[in-house]
Design a protein around this motif. Structure first.
Motif: not given
Length: 166
Positions: A71-93
């Motif tokens: 839904m491209e919400l990562d471009k609307q909510f720029v307060l969260v760094n989505w790339m780093w959040s996704d990196l941590f999610r995938a790494g922990i997984g």
């Protein structure tokens, strides 16, 4: 008279889903969701259902990030760094799937359903044909690697000035 706005937004969402699944990131996230569901089913049929928590959490996190990126919400909510959040999610997984899968492969000699999630038995011989937990771990590790490459490419380092006049 029917409101045509609802069917148009539903069609728009379906088109976003189709187009996002065609991207590399969308395909990886969709594969993570499907493999997590398979692992969840295998662990749920096992005597040791506690391992299913990893599959449930990772499947939900993958679904949330799939929805956010689709839904491209990562471009609307720029307060969260989505790339780093996704990196941590995938790494922990990746780490959690590899640990739990190795525990089940090594210690699951007596539980057929748990072994089915990790190994296929044929005529009493254990063949490591499909190790779904390890496949999920490797898929999450590949996702971590691709995200890391994106992070690395977006961080453009400019060389420090060596000019003595500065």
């Amino acid at each position: 008279m029917a409101d045509t706005g609802e069917s148009s937004s539903g069609a728009n969402c379906l088109e976003k889903l189709k187009s996002y699944v065609r991207t590399q990131k969308g395909l990886i996230l969709a594969a993570e969701i499907v493999v997590s569901l398979i692992v969840l089913i295998c662990y749920a049929a096992s005597l040791y259902g506690g391992y299913s928590a990893v599959a449930i959490c990772e499947m939900i996190f993958s679904m949330v990030f799939f929805g956010i990126f689709m839904m491209e919400l990562d471009k609307q909510f720029v307060l969260v760094n989505w790339m780093w959040s996704d990196l941590f999610r995938a790494g922990i997984g990746a780490v959690l799937y590899l640990i739990t899968s190795l525990i089940c492969v090594i210690g699951g000699a007596g539980d057929g359903a748990r072994i089915a999630g990790d190994q296929v038995e044929n005529s009493g011989l254990r063949h490591s044909l499909h190790v779904f937990g390890l496949i999920a771990g490797l898929l999450f590790a590949y996702d971590t690697y691709t995200i890391f490459l994106q992070v690395k490419s977006t961080r453009q380092h400019t060389p420090a000035s060596t000019d003595e006049r500065v």
